[in-house]
Design an enzyme around this catalytic site. Structure first.
Site, mmCIF file in Angstrom:
data_model
loop_
_atom_site.group_PDB
_atom_site.id
_atom_site.type_symbol
_atom_site.label_atom_id
_atom_site.label_comp_id
_atom_site.label_asym_id
_atom_site.label_seq_id
_atom_site.Cartn_x
_atom_site.Cartn_y
_atom_site.Cartn_z
ATOM 1 N N HIS A 74 0.730 -1.073 -0.047
ATOM 2 C CA HIS A 74 -0.003 -0.030 -0.021
ATOM 3 C C HIS A 74 0.904 1.258 0.026
ATOM 4 O O HIS A 74 0.528 2.414 -0.796
ATOM 5 C CB HIS A 74 -0.890 0.019 1.288
ATOM 6 C CG HIS A 74 -1.979 1.078 1.278
ATOM 7 N ND1 HIS A 74 -2.887 1.011 2.391
ATOM 8 C CD2 HIS A 74 -2.381 1.749 0.512
ATOM 9 C CE1 HIS A 74 -3.477 2.289 2.012
ATOM 10 N NE2 HIS A 74 -3.270 2.588 0.874
ATOM 11 N N GLU A 77 2.544 1.657 -3.388
ATOM 12 C CA GLU A 77 1.394 2.220 -4.399
ATOM 13 C C GLU A 77 1.230 3.735 -4.210
ATOM 14 O O GLU A 77 1.161 4.429 -5.239
ATOM 15 C CB GLU A 77 -0.001 1.456 -3.819
ATOM 16 C CG GLU A 77 -1.280 2.036 -4.861
ATOM 17 C CD GLU A 77 -2.126 2.539 -3.964
ATOM 18 O OE1 GLU A 77 -2.745 3.624 -4.011
ATOM 19 O OE2 GLU A 77 -2.813 1.553 -3.386
ATOM 20 N N HIS A 78 1.163 4.215 -3.265
ATOM 21 C CA HIS A 78 1.502 5.743 -2.873
ATOM 22 C C HIS A 78 2.819 6.187 -3.407
ATOM 23 O O HIS A 78 2.771 7.334 -4.196
ATOM 24 C CB HIS A 78 1.235 6.075 -1.704
ATOM 25 C CG HIS A 78 -0.304 5.982 -1.183
ATOM 26 N ND1 HIS A 78 -0.962 7.172 -0.658
ATOM 27 C CD2 HIS A 78 -1.196 4.795 -1.140
ATOM 28 C CE1 HIS A 78 -2.043 6.845 -0.153
ATOM 29 N NE2 HIS A 78 -2.271 5.527 -0.497
ATOM 30 N N GLU A 152 4.569 9.409 2.844
ATOM 31 C CA GLU A 152 3.401 8.588 2.415
ATOM 32 C C GLU A 152 3.325 7.191 3.223
ATOM 33 O O GLU A 152 2.179 6.711 3.497
ATOM 34 C CB GLU A 152 3.799 7.728 0.964
ATOM 35 C CG GLU A 152 3.799 8.907 -0.043
ATOM 36 C CD GLU A 152 2.542 9.721 -0.144
ATOM 37 O OE1 GLU A 152 1.255 9.134 -0.196
ATOM 38 O OE2 GLU A 152 2.751 11.010 -0.430
ATOM 39 N N GLU A 174 -4.638 7.101 6.732
ATOM 40 C CA GLU A 174 -5.687 6.190 6.037
ATOM 41 C C GLU A 174 -6.160 5.102 6.707
ATOM 42 O O GLU A 174 -7.396 4.686 6.851
ATOM 43 C CB GLU A 174 -5.292 6.238 4.565
ATOM 44 C CG GLU A 174 -6.214 5.308 3.819
ATOM 45 C CD GLU A 174 -5.839 4.860 2.475
ATOM 46 O OE1 GLU A 174 -6.401 3.861 1.653
ATOM 47 O OE2 GLU A 174 -4.637 5.174 2.015
ATOM 48 N N ARG A 617 -37.576 -9.943 -14.048
ATOM 49 C CA ARG A 617 -37.809 -10.546 -15.192
ATOM 50 C C ARG A 617 -38.282 -9.776 -16.408
ATOM 51 O O ARG A 617 -37.999 -10.230 -17.596
ATOM 52 C CB ARG A 617 -39.182 -11.366 -15.114
ATOM 53 C CG ARG A 617 -38.989 -12.428 -13.994
ATOM 54 C CD ARG A 617 -40.368 -13.105 -13.420
ATOM 55 N NE ARG A 617 -41.361 -13.481 -14.596
ATOM 56 C CZ ARG A 617 -42.648 -13.562 -14.275
ATOM 57 N NH1 ARG A 617 -43.021 -13.416 -13.201
ATOM 58 N NH2 ARG A 617 -43.523 -13.726 -15.434
#
Length: 992
Positions: A74, A77-78, A152, A174, A617
């Site tokens: 994570h 990723e940042h 980060e 976060e 339906r």
């Protein structure tokens, strides 16, 4: 979508760029030519999907299985988006946000992979995005830059040696927010309990208690090990030249040495348990309310020890929809009607990981009812296995799923990205990447099997094998703990106090110096030369006129009808718009429940189950909801009830008959069912408070500043939650008056004279559908309803803190800049976006450590709002908001920066839309009185925005500093500290 002039990639072309063609297929389901390549030197796998979809998509997916819960995937990723070899600035990602026409730009971390996707309809812009992302992923600066890791991921922060040390870091905060949400805690507990022996047993996002154990060396090694092309899956989709895709990739991939993917990136399957397991966990809860009724219980199964074949997966998907997909589905219905809990938890089938799982349970359960919930789930499944499903239910599920697959309506999410994520679900595990894109044959085979053998013969064995007789079952019980949040906070402070106690005076001075050095770097702008390295479009690349939606305004039987002649693949999209203004002010909070009742109660002839099955339906779905907005220049708001429906054009008669049935024939007589709606809505609002506190704060501020905001907050904010809490008791005490109020709302609404119809389809189908619209309108009451009511209400303009058990805050401040005399210009769109992507990004997120900070300008009401998301600060964020006017006045901006800001704004204004969204947007513009002439004027103002406009806008923003209202959704400790810092600054409201 149809393929036109797809360029063939023969072996010679592939060889030229260093690739070999592995396999290719025509995927008729998405009308695409798909080719799988392998880069010969590095082993990188590339899927090249070609069609005539102008919304082009690129993605790099890296297999990133973690060994612990430090959150390395994570944080990486940042971090990889914070500068690279070719783009040596702080955050090329933010520069792309500022100045690109992207239709998607983000990255996300799964438990075993990290995805970096981008999309754009402009080819030049698309290749710019591709180049920045390729360089970021494979050649990031972060592996050499400790300060990016600190920013980060996590770091110790100390402003002055005499103060306390704190943790800061975007991912750290976060995840503190994530771990404050009971549903998120439940989800993580389930995953880790189901997969104790492989990588899914740890948290790839990061556990806030564990994140500070991560070292920079481990961070760097993870990138070196996993971020190699041999471990990547690369995806291209859309109408660009497939040869150009290979050429671009070869430039990057040829720089790498040959290597094989690390063996650790291959996920080891979790072996199935020999007997069920039970897990009991605590979650942070408020002291308010009856804690004995705040338990959650969820039953969870790991369905297999290896991936399933496509037909079994599809059959399980149908089974999932049959049991849980609609309010009428038997397992969902019986759980909600049991009175044992307020809302469903567990998402049914989850198949994004190597092994599929199934989860179902209830929240807000009394301790003595926990076992009853478990028994009810198991007994209901046993009954379904023994008796099977009703034929109408099977037909409804079949139609709903088949309609969804064929329509392929992904909303604002690019279709190519949706397909990528579907394909990756197999491809990442070295399985066939084409298989998940093809549903026609398995769907036809399944339908044939059901027709031949009967649905019971298909679905009952699945229930028995994968659920009833499957020993790999984990029961997770979540207990409310009102002291957990403060205990976690105290433990964090204690750990930090020990860190400080272990430091010498020199250590503390060095930490304070390092803190200032990091902040200085964060707040120092990039050098203009570095900024210019990020590729951008020019103003000449931008269309001078807005995208126009074909709109014909006519009437049918005297009622205004808007028609949008667009290719929709034979689907009809329809909206029936009813005027809300005759509804009494005191009845407004009932509207969301009124809407739910229309869709989830029965008629004299049909039970609500039969009505739901008919909708499933015959149509692609019907929804009912209120829409409220200010209208610029008018005091009275625009407020309507919208009934939206879609169906194949040949089923238009059914669609309008069912819309009429929903509006006119549903009876408000089922007291117990209505009470379920109240409990479900209350549970949803409580969840929203914890997970989307910025939305709650924004709605509350709006309610203090204008009538439309007040109405919306009555139907979806803290006021609505308070209304639901009172209504829950009233349902038992005075049901007859509630039932009468629901009827009164209907009487006030239903009038042909105050109705508007909006239709989107191709010309031929629009013509054919007119007779069914006329028939529908003839059934509406033609008498004028009661007189229009003048709604006059706003909340007091006080500063308010809504206190919840959380470790992070959501901080808002807003004011009405039209009240200052500001006149709307298109430049305001450019300026507000620029403020979000520079000043607020840098101060609230980068140096402040929040997960997000942004501003929003509602051009209809004039309300300009500042908001933060999962924010460790409170008053500091307000100081940043108050500094915005000075930021604008002191702003120095070169032509390149201004051009990027303008282009990025046009990208938002021209956001890519599928046909139904185009028709709907045109409807909203009609309701709000926005003409094509005004759209053209605003566009010209956007394109001619100058630095002078930024300076002048400072005066409007200054008024928010002096006269704005503040709302924070925050922790009790931070609110207490704020009220000590500024004497009784906040009025305190406990919401949970």
């Amino acid at each position: 979508m149809v393929i036109t002039d797809v360029v063939e990639i023969n072996d010679e072309v592939a060889e030229k760029y260093g690739f070999e063609k592995v396999s290719e297929e025509f995927i008729k389901e998405c009308k695409s030519k798909a080719v799988l390549f392998k880069h010969k030197k590095t082993g990188a796998q590339v899927m090249s999907v070609s069609n005539d979809d102008e919304n082009k998509v690129f993605g790099i997916v890296i297999r990133t299985p973690p060994k612990d819960s430090t959150g390395i995937p994570h944080i990486l990723e940042h971090s990889v988006l914070c500068g690279s070899r070719k783009y040596p600035l702080k955050e090329p990602f933010v520069e792309l946000l500022k100045g690109s026409l992207n239709t998607f730009l983000n990255a996300f971390t799964y438990p075993d992979r990290t995805c970096y996707p981008v999309a754009s309809t402009n080819t030049k812009d698309f290749y710019n995005l591709v180049d920045v992302y390729l360089d970021a992923v494979f050649f990031p600066k972060c592996v050499e830059d400790f300060q990016t890791f600190q920013q980060e991921g996590w770091h110790f922060e100390l402003n002055n040696p005499s103060e306390e040390i704190t943790y800061k870091g975007v991912v750290f905060n976060e995840m503190k927010g994530v771990y404050s949400q009971p549903d998120s805690v439940l989800g993580r507990t389930i995953q880790q309990a189901l997969f104790p022996d492989n990588t899914y047993g740890v948290d790839s996002g990061g556990d806030p208690k564990v994140i500070p154990k991560l070292t920079f060396e481990e961070f760097k090694e993870f990138h070196r090990k996993y971020y190699h092309p041999s471990n990547a899956r690369i995806w291209f989709y859309g109408d660009d030249d497939p040869k150009e895709r290979l050429r671009i990739l070869s430039e990057y991939l040829d720089n790498f040495e040959a290597s094989s993917a690390p063996s650790e990136s291959v996920i080891t399957p979790q072996k199935l348990f020999s007997k069920p397991v039970r897990v009991v966990e605590k979650y942070p809860a408020s002291e308010c309310g009856d804690l004995k009724r705040k338990n959650m219980v969820c039953l969870n199964w790991l369905l297999a020890d290896k991936p399933l074949d496509l037909e079994t997966e599809l059959a399980l998907g149908f089974l999932d929809h049959l049991m849980l997909g609609t309010p009428a589905s038997p397992l969902k219905k019986i759980l909600l009607e049991s009175g044992l809990g307020d809302a469903i938890v567990g998402g049914g089938i989850e198949d994004e990981l190597l092994q599929p799982q199934f989860s179902i349970g209830l929240k807000n359960v009394s301790e003595e009812n926990i076992q009853k919930v478990e028994d009810l789930i198991m007994n209901t499944m046993t009954k379904l296995a023994e008796e099977g499903f009703e034929a109408d239910a099977v037909e409804a599920s079949m139609n709903t799923i088949e309609f969804s697959l064929r329509e392929n309506n992904t909303g604002s999410f690019p279709r190519g990205l949706s397909l990528m994520l579907r394909s990756i679900g197999k491809w990442i595990y070295d399985m066939d990447p084409f298989e998940p894109l093809k549903y026609e044959k398995p769907l036809m085979d399944l339908k044939a099997r059901i027709a031949e053998e009967g649905s019971k013969a298909v679905f009952s064995p699945l229930i028995e094998k994968y659920l009833l007789n499957n020993p790999h079952r984990v029961t997770v019980e979540m207990q409310p703990d009102p002291e957990k949040a403060s205990r976690d906070e105290a433990a964090e402070k204690e750990a930090l106090a020990k860190v400080k106690a272990s430091m010498t005076e020199e250590d503390l001075a060095e930490l304070a110096r390092a803190t200032q050095e990091l902040r200085l770097k964060q707040e120092t702008p990039d050098h203009p030369e570095a900024l210019r390295s990020v590729p951008s479009l020019s103003i000449n690349d931008i269309p001078k006129e807005p995208t126009r939606v074909p709109t014909e305004v006519g009437d049918i039987n005297g009622v205004k009808v808007l028609q949008h002649d667009l290719f929709t693949n034979d689907v009809l999209y329809a909206e029936v718009v009813l005027d809300l203004s005759p509804v009494k002010q005191e009845l407004l909070p009932l509207l969301p429940l009124f809407c739910q009742s229309l869709l989830e109660m029965g008629t004299k002839v049909l039970s609500f189950v039969q009505l739901n099955q008919l909708i499933g339906r015959k149509t692609g779905g019907i929804s009912v909801y209120p829409f409220t907005s200010s209208i610029r220049g008018k005091e009275d708001p625009c407020s309507h009830l919208i009934v939206r429906g879609k169906a194949m054009a040949g089923r238009a008669d059914d669609l309008f008959n069912l819309m009429n049935c929903v509006l006119q024939e549903v009876q408000f007589t089922d007291q117990q069912r209505f009470k379920q709606f109240v409990s479900q809505s209350k549970a949803r609002m409580e969840n929203r408070l914890r997970g989307s506190g910025h939305g709650i704060a924004a709605a509350r501020m709006d309610a203090k500043l204008n009538i439309a905001g007040w109405i919306s907050e009555q139907m979806g904010g803290v006021s609505y939650l308070e209304f639901l809490q009172a209504l829950e008791e009233k349902v038992d005490q005075d049901w007859s008056s509630i039932s009468l109020s629901l009827e009164e709302i209907r009487r006030s609404l239903l009038s042909r004279d105050r109705c508007l119809i909006n239709l989107t389809a191709d010309g031929k189908n629009l013509k054919n559908v007119e007779k069914f619209v006329g028939k529908f309108l003839d059934m509406l009451p033609s008498n004028s309803p009661v007189e229009t009511v003048r709604w006059k209400a706003q909340l007091p303009p006080t500063h308010e803190a809504i206190v919840i058990p959380t470790q992070v805050n959501y901080v808002g401040k807003a004011g009405n800049i039209y009240d200052t005399g500001y006149q709307l210009k298109g430049s305001a769109y450019v300026i507000s976006k620029y403020i979000s992507n520079t000043w607020l990004w840098d101060r609230i997120r980068v140096s402040g450590g929040a997960y997000g900070g942004f501003c929003d300008f509602d051009t209809h009401s004039g309300v300009f709002s500042f908001l933060s998301y999962r924010d460790p600060n409170l008053m500091k964020s307000l100081d940043v908001y108050d500094g915005t006017a000075n930021f604008l006045r002191e702003l120095e901006m070169d032509d390149d920066t201004l051009t990027k800001a303008i282009i990025g704004t046009i990208g938002d204004v021209d956001s890519y839309q599928l046909p139904d969204a185009k028709g709907y947007s045109s409807l909203l513009r009609h309701l709000l009185g926005i003409t094509e002439e005004e759209r053209q004027k605003r566009r010209e103002e956007i394109l001619s925005t100058s630095v002078k406009d930024f300076k002048e806008f400072a005066d409007a923003v200054e008024a928010i500093k002096d006269k704005g209202v503040v709302v924070a959704v925050a922790s009790p400790d931070d609110v207490d500290a704020a009220n000590k810092e500024r004497s009784n600054f906040f009025e305190v409201k406990k919401a949970l």
